[in-house]
Enzyme design. Sequence first.
Site, PDB file in Angstrom:
ATOM      1  CG  HIS A 217     -17.681  80.848   5.752  1.00 23.26           C
ATOM      2  ND1 HIS A 217     -17.791  82.176   5.400  1.00 23.26           N
ATOM      3  CD2 HIS A 217     -16.976  80.254   4.761  1.00 23.26           C
ATOM      4  CE1 HIS A 217     -17.177  82.389   4.260  1.00 23.26           C
ATOM      5  NE2 HIS A 217     -16.670  81.232   3.836  1.00 23.26           N
TER       6      HIS A 217
ATOM      7  CG  HIS B 193     -35.984  70.716   2.046  1.00 21.63           C
ATOM      8  ND1 HIS B 193     -36.956  69.805   1.718  1.00 21.63           N
ATOM      9  CD2 HIS B 193     -34.869  69.977   2.290  1.00 21.63           C
ATOM     10  CE1 HIS B 193     -36.457  68.582   1.750  1.00 21.63           C
ATOM     11  NE2 HIS B 193     -35.187  68.671   2.087  1.00 21.63           N
TER      12      HIS B 193
END
Length: 212
Positions: free
Chosen positions: A139, A148
């Site tokens: 979150h 990446h």
Amino acid sequence: MGKGDKVFLFGASGHAKVVADIVERAGGTVTFIADDDPARAGQRLLGYEVIGGRAELPGRRGSAGLAIVAIGVNAARLSVAEWLADNGFAFASAVHPSAQVGREVRIGAGSVVMAAAVINSDTTLGMHCIVNTGASVDHDCVLGDGVHVAPGARLCGGVRVGKGALVGAGAVVVPGRRIGADAIIAAGAVVLADVPDGRSVAGNPARLIPLK
């Protein structure tokens, strides 16, 4: 990306095979794959035609569809994406059906979320990001453009990752840390402290790799 969307990929690589599979499973259609390497032009990848890259693409604009840059190297992916945007191409994002994406997650154009990845609530991915196979982003994370997150990597809650950074396979970043732009987190590293722009870290706990 919605069902029925036409998408072309830039980059005829193993990574492109995975992206093509995601597009198919998400209900899209791959029109072709483009690559700047002249040795690849005329080949086929997963049955898809491989055409020349930036030299040939303008002539294929009418049939191309939306773009996804299927290049794993962050700097190269962002460079190609910039050229495509400058030349009037728009981008699709693609999410594997097995990925778990929470509420209020924002996924930038050109980004790809791969099989078994988890992205939890109130997280933002910039453009042209990769959240790779089995990675998790918890979150309130914010990923800049071109980040990446490699297979099996774990970003805990509230992590900020700068543009073009790489979080290597199996690495862990503890809650609230800041990873600088173009930083590299080595595979398996456990990041307990912020990482400056352009620096690389490795180990458990992760330590800065000396500059040469």
